[in-house]
Design a protein around this motif. Structure first.
Motif, short mmCIF file in Angstrom:
data_model
loop_
_atom_site.label_atom_id
_atom_site.label_comp_id
_atom_site.label_asym_id
_atom_site.label_seq_id
_atom_site.Cartn_x
_atom_site.Cartn_y
_atom_site.Cartn_z
N UNK A 300 0.81 -1.22 0.00
CA UNK A 300 0.00 0.00 0.00
C UNK A 300 0.84 1.27 0.00
N UNK A 301 1.97 1.26 0.62
CA UNK A 301 2.77 2.48 0.69
C UNK A 301 3.22 2.92 -0.71
N UNK A 302 3.75 2.02 -1.56
CA UNK A 302 4.09 2.48 -2.92
C UNK A 302 2.87 2.93 -3.73
N UNK A 303 1.70 2.25 -3.52
CA UNK A 303 0.49 2.67 -4.23
C UNK A 303 0.05 4.05 -3.80
N UNK A 304 0.11 4.35 -2.50
CA UNK A 304 -0.28 5.67 -2.02
C UNK A 304 0.63 6.76 -2.56
N UNK A 305 1.92 6.48 -2.59
CA UNK A 305 2.86 7.47 -3.13
C UNK A 305 2.60 7.70 -4.62
N UNK A 306 2.30 6.61 -5.37
CA UNK A 306 2.01 6.76 -6.79
C UNK A 306 0.73 7.55 -7.01
N UNK A 307 -0.30 7.34 -6.17
CA UNK A 307 -1.55 8.09 -6.29
C UNK A 307 -1.34 9.57 -6.02
#
Length: 401
Positions: A300-307
């Motif tokens: 989730x952390x990489x997905x949140x940063x990408x969003x």
């Protein structure tokens, strides 16, 4: 293939196999030899050629060249404390070295001997038992550089005893021990030129439980070191002790004081056999770990940063644009009229160029066919379509008119 031909081939193959087996020399195995070594003292074992020549089957030549090889049992190399040297196949080989405390135990060394004339081989297993020295390591040690000897010349027992006698006269003590012998080539020395009398040089380490003599102390003093740097002999009164057998390079003399370090208690190893009273209890299983939180954090952390990066980029590209109306409001009317007139004229010229149909200029048409010689038919005459080069018939008609 016929039967007699097949039998003849089988007979030839069997004969060739028998000859090849008869030509292969046999391998002899000598009985094992048990040797002992002490820590802090030189260990030397001479590999005698005569002993292995007797073991070679069918060897009757006492001068046959023999090459030795030595290595650990089931390993390609020797132990780190043991070295092997053989100058040429006509001389014996030597196993030598100084074991230390970590080398305590039994070392299995396999020695292979090759007869260079008959190709016969023989092997022998050496069982070297390393035990601690009774009196411990010598605390006072001196290392001499002998310049007129090779390492195999100092390994025989007679040469070692002669060097210890010379050192006893220098040390003024009798409890001397030869610790180690090392070739100068192993210390970074250069290979001497192939001139008679040139030697590689040998470092000989001698130890004693008695302090150094005044002669040794003066030989390593700062005044002696400065004289060595100037190419002079150091201040020492014991030059004649080793002469004429050994040529000592006193500028390379090194004195060491080695004191035994306290041993830290290590683990006590058992016999490896379980006691009769109890059985083997395997270790308990590992505590199960909860991997879901770590998985969610990793995903989730990489997905949140990408969003967040996508939102920021969309805001910059969509919401931060000026727009056509805002740009027109900030532009002067004169500039807008000028720009619109240029755009209108350009549009009109493009429409006119798209609708016009201009025939090909006559100057670009061929006057006649080069291959057939035929001329094109004359076109109707009008002002815009007159040929640039007039035709002969047309010119005559014009003049008649």
């Amino acid at each position: 293939m016929e039967g007699p031909e097949l039998l003849r081939l089988w007979a030839l193959a069997a004969l060739a196999l028998g000859v090849s087996r008869a030509a292969v020399p046999e391998h002899r195995v000598l009985p094992d030899l048990r040797l002992s070594a002490e820590t802090g003292a030189i260990f030397v074992h001479e590999l005698e050629r005569e002993l292995f020549l007797e073991a070679f089957s069918g060897s009757e030549d006492d001068d046959a060249p023999v090459t030795f090889r030595a290595h650990l049992w089931d390993h390609p190399d020797l132990p780190r404390w043991l070295r092997f040297v053989q100058r040429d196949p006509g001389q014996p080989g030597f196993l030598y070295g100084c074991p230390l405390a970590p080398e305590l135990g039994t070392h299995r060394i396999q020695v292979l001997a090759y007869n260079r004339r008959t190709f016969a081989t023989a092997s022998r297993l050496l069982l070297i038992s390393v035990t601690p020295a009774p009196g411990g390591d010598a605390p006072f040690q001196a290392e001499f550089l002998v310049g007129n000897r090779n390492v195999e010349e100092l390994l025989p027992e007679a040469a070692r005893e002669l060097f210890l006698q010379a050192s006893a006269g220098l040390w003024e003590r009798g409890d001397l021990t030869l610790i180690n012998v090392t070739s100068a080539l192993d210390r970074g020395g250069r290979v001497p030129l192939p001139i008679e009398g040139r030697r590689e040089g040998v470092y000989v380490q001698v130890g004693s439980h008695s302090p150094f003599s005044p002669c040794l102390v003066s030989a390593v003093s700062p005044q002696s070191r400065s004289r060595c740097h100037r190419g002079q002999r150091p201040l020492a009164s014991c030059y004649d002790t080793f002469a004429p057998h050994f040529s000592i390079r006193w500028c390379n003399l090194t004195l060491l004081q080695v004191w035994p370090s306290p041993r830290t208690p290590g683990p006590e190893w058992g016999s490896g056999v379980l006691e009769e009273r109890g059985g083997f209890e395997p270790p308990t299983g590992a505590v199960p770990r909860e991997l879901l939180p770590a998985f969610l954090v990793t995903l989730l952390v990489p997905l949140a940063v990408a969003a967040l990066l996508c939102l920021l980029l969309g805001h910059l590209m969509c919401c931060r644009r000026e727009g056509l109306e805002k740009r027109d409001l900030q532009t002067s009317d004169l500039q807008l009229v000028h720009h619109s007139s240029i755009a209108g004229d350009t549009r009109e010229l493009r429409l006119m160029a798209r609708s016009r149909d201009v025939p090909r200029p006559l100057s670009t048409l061929p006057m006649f066919n080069i291959r057939t010689g035929q001329r094109p038919q004359p076109l109707p005459r009008d002002g815009a379509r007159d040929p640039l080069i007039p035709q002969p018939g047309a010119s005559g008609g014009t003049r008649a008119h």
